[in-house]
Write a protein that holds these residues in place. Structure first.
Motif, PDB file in Angstrom:
ATOM      1  N   GLN A 180      36.530  65.135  20.456  1.00  0.00           N
ATOM      2  CA  GLN A 180      37.252  65.230  21.538  1.00  0.00           C
ATOM      3  C   GLN A 180      36.523  64.981  22.828  1.00  0.00           C
TER       4      GLN A 180
ATOM      5  N   TYR B 278      41.924  62.878  22.602  1.00  0.00           N
ATOM      6  CA  TYR B 278      41.148  62.311  21.512  1.00  0.00           C
ATOM      7  C   TYR B 278      41.506  60.789  21.459  1.00  0.00           C
TER       8      TYR B 278
ATOM      9  N   THR C 205      50.062  63.302  19.714  1.00  0.00           N
ATOM     10  CA  THR C 205      50.946  64.008  18.716  1.00  0.00           C
ATOM     11  C   THR C 205      52.463  64.296  19.537  1.00  0.00           C
TER      12      THR C 205
ATOM     13  N   ILE D 208      46.791  66.537   9.460  1.00  0.00           N
ATOM     14  CA  ILE D 208      46.062  66.388  10.731  1.00  0.00           C
ATOM     15  C   ILE D 208      45.424  67.830  11.082  1.00  0.00           C
TER      16      ILE D 208
ATOM     17  N   ILE E 248      42.903  70.078  13.934  1.00  0.00           N
ATOM     18  CA  ILE E 248      42.430  70.098  15.027  1.00  0.00           C
ATOM     19  C   ILE E 248      41.434  71.253  15.129  1.00  0.00           C
TER      20      ILE E 248
ATOM     21  N   MET F  22      39.246  66.223  15.622  1.00  0.00           N
ATOM     22  CA  MET F  22      40.521  65.819  15.159  1.00  0.00           C
ATOM     23  C   MET F  22      40.272  65.305  13.636  1.00  0.00           C
TER      24      MET F  22
END
Length: 195
Positions: free
Chosen positions: A81, A87, A104, A184, A186, A191
């Protein structure tokens, strides 16, 4: 040694000379008090030298290229990040480098007109018949097929993307691409995209 380093070195030498001069000219105070001041100034100078020596690393972390790490097992990519909370990911589209913000909340891959040109699509030749709803309103889009879309060790063929007719500072990497990854995650300012 470059000009900036020489300038820093001269500055530190002048600062050190001033502190040494002050130390010896300040004989009115007790020796213990003078030693305390000398140690404090010495620590300040050492700290300054330390910051200068790692300035490139600090500058890179704050303003440099996005950090993108491919794990050794080559099944995942870890993205750090950035200071703005986003990101960023660098990909190769038809052999041309393109920087993306991972979004996203975006449905598809959206290319800026500049990135579209770099990849081989002339916006003047595209038909902007699609519509996309953005935070700034509705914009016209044109569908394109990217023959080769590579991120680290992962390569996809014939990837659908949209070219934004409006102004777009950076291309968006949306869910149509991110869905190629099985997971995925985070966590902790990272990420992780895993296939």
């Amino acid at each position: 040694m470059d000009d900036l380093s020489i300038g820093h070195l001269i500055y530190l030498l002048v600062l050190t000379a001033m502190v040494v001069f002050w130390f010896f000219s300040d004989a009115k105070q007790s020796l213990g008090k003078s030693l305390q001041h000398a140690v404090a100034w010495g620590l300040i100078i050492l700290g300054t030298i330390g910051v200068i020596s790692i300035w490139d690393n600090i500058e890179s972390a704050l303003f440099g290229e996005p950090q993108q790490i491919v794990f050794t097992d080559r099944t995942a990519i870890e993205i750090t990040q950035q200071i703005d909370g986003h990101y960023y990911l660098k990909a190769s589209l038809n052999g041309a480098p393109v920087d993306f913000v991972v979004d996203t909340g975006a449905t598809s891959i959206v290319l800026s007109q500049e990135d579209a040109k770099r990849v081989g699509f002339d916006p003047d030749d595209l038909k902007f018949t699609g519509r996309a709803r953005t935070a700034n309103g509705v914009v016209a889009t044109a569908s394109v097929i990217v023959d080769d879309f590579a991120v680290g060790p992962f390569r996809d063929q014939n990837v659908l993307a949209e070219v934004n007719q409006g102004s777009l500072d950076i291309s968006l990497l949306g869910m149509s691409y991110l869905s190629n990854y099985g997971q995925i995650t985070i966590s902790g300012g990272k990420m992780t995209l895993t296939r």
